[in-house]
Design a protein around this motif. Structure first.
Motif, PDB file in Angstrom:
ATOM      1  N   SER A  22       0.710  -1.503  -0.213  1.00 44.80           N
ATOM      2  CA  SER A  22      -0.155  -0.119  -0.396  1.00 44.80           C
ATOM      3  C   SER A  22       0.987   0.916   0.203  1.00 44.80           C
ATOM      4  CB  SER A  22      -0.538   0.237   1.356  1.00 44.80           C
ATOM      5  OG  SER A  22      -1.704   1.421   1.124  1.00 44.80           O
ATOM      6  N   GLU A  61      -7.036  -5.351  -1.968  1.00 46.60           N
ATOM      7  CA  GLU A  61      -8.599  -5.417  -2.870  1.00 46.60           C
ATOM      8  C   GLU A  61      -9.691  -4.316  -2.715  1.00 46.60           C
ATOM      9  OE1 GLU A  61      -9.122  -7.683  -7.476  1.00 46.60           O
ATOM     10  OE2 GLU A  61      -9.202  -8.499  -5.790  1.00 46.60           O
ATOM     11  N   ASP A  63      -9.418  -2.748   0.010  1.00 47.10           N
ATOM     12  CA  ASP A  63      -9.327  -1.246  -0.338  1.00 47.10           C
ATOM     13  C   ASP A  63      -9.026  -0.105  -1.164  1.00 47.10           C
ATOM     14  OD1 ASP A  63      -8.648  -1.418   2.441  1.00 47.10           O
ATOM     15  OD2 ASP A  63      -6.907  -1.535   2.475  1.00 47.10           O
ATOM     16  N   GLY A  64      -9.085  -1.115  -2.743  1.00 44.86           N
ATOM     17  CA  GLY A  64      -9.030  -0.573  -3.625  1.00 44.86           C
ATOM     18  C   GLY A  64      -7.359   0.133  -4.275  1.00 44.86           C
ATOM     19  N   GLU A  67      -5.866  -4.871  -8.354  1.00 45.78           N
ATOM     20  CA  GLU A  67      -7.107  -5.108  -8.952  1.00 45.78           C
ATOM     21  C   GLU A  67      -6.598  -6.479  -9.308  1.00 45.78           C
ATOM     22  OE1 GLU A  67      -8.097  -2.301 -11.814  1.00 45.78           O
ATOM     23  OE2 GLU A  67      -6.586  -2.206 -12.908  1.00 45.78           O
ATOM     24  N   ALA A  77      -3.762  -0.665  -8.529  1.00 46.68           N
ATOM     25  CA  ALA A  77      -5.112   0.079  -8.891  1.00 46.68           C
ATOM     26  C   ALA A  77      -4.979   1.230  -9.427  1.00 46.68           C
ATOM     27  CB  ALA A  77      -6.436  -0.669  -8.202  1.00 46.68           C
ATOM     28  N   ALA A  79      -5.892   3.809  -7.056  1.00 42.73           N
ATOM     29  CA  ALA A  79      -6.446   4.072  -6.338  1.00 42.73           C
ATOM     30  C   ALA A  79      -6.660   5.273  -5.650  1.00 42.73           C
ATOM     31  CB  ALA A  79      -6.561   3.143  -5.520  1.00 42.73           C
ATOM     32  N   ALA A  82      -9.665   6.766  -5.124  1.00 48.67           N
ATOM     33  CA  ALA A  82     -10.994   6.015  -4.569  1.00 48.67           C
ATOM     34  C   ALA A  82     -10.030   6.182  -3.326  1.00 48.67           C
ATOM     35  CB  ALA A  82     -10.962   4.143  -4.134  1.00 48.67           C
ATOM     36  N   ALA A  83      -9.530   6.120  -2.379  1.00 51.34           N
ATOM     37  CA  ALA A  83      -8.358   6.411  -1.407  1.00 51.34           C
ATOM     38  C   ALA A  83      -8.784   7.604  -0.720  1.00 51.34           C
ATOM     39  CB  ALA A  83      -6.994   6.366  -1.316  1.00 51.34           C
ATOM     40  N   GLU A  86     -12.513   8.219   0.558  1.00 51.46           N
ATOM     41  CA  GLU A  86     -12.988   6.393   1.456  1.00 51.46           C
ATOM     42  C   GLU A  86     -12.216   7.983   2.849  1.00 51.46           C
ATOM     43  OE1 GLU A  86     -11.881   3.323   3.143  1.00 51.46           O
ATOM     44  OE2 GLU A  86     -12.117   2.730   0.481  1.00 51.46           O
TER      45      GLU A  86
END
Length: 122
Positions: A22, A61, A63-64, A67, A77, A79, A82-83, A86
């Motif tokens: 991450s 996955e 957590d985005g 993928e 991804a 992400a 998306a992160a 969130e």
């Protein structure tokens, strides 16, 4: 991709894998679209059970961060958005709850700072 599992670390091995991938994705060390090793391949290189790596991949996955494209492999991804979404949602939920509890803005911020210190410096 460089991962190091520390047996003397308080975190479970799957959590160490999840956190390191991450962080490397967030920092750009693992760019969007980078193909990750297979679960078995990464498990073998780290000396871990395949189920441990699979658990980390499932969490990533969810957590985005990554993928899975079926037989085509697992990739980093796109992400970031998306992160961010969130995190903003979680922050809004916390702010609403702190306000309902009657906390001052300073008290609410102090609680967040304490939680962040605990999470990032544990």
């Amino acid at each position: 991709m460089t991962l190091k599992i520390r047996v003397d670390d308080g975190a479970a091995p799957y959590e160490q894998v999840r956190a390191q991938i991450s962080e490397q994705a967030r920092s750009g060390a693992l760019p969007v679209g980078h193909r990750l090793p297979t679960v078995r391949g990464l498990a073998e290189s780290l000396g871990l059970a395949p189920n441990t790596v699979a658990k980390a991949y499932r969490a990533l996955e969810a957590d985005g961060v990554i993928e899975t494209r079926g037989r085509n492999g697992t990739y980093i991804a796109a992400a970031g958005n998306a992160a961010d979404r969130e995190a903003a949602s979680a922050a809004q939920t916390y702010a609403d709850r702190a306000h309902r509890l009657g906390l001052s803005e300073d008290a609410a911020l102090a609680a967040v700072r304490d939680a962040l210190r605990a999470a990032y410096h544990a």
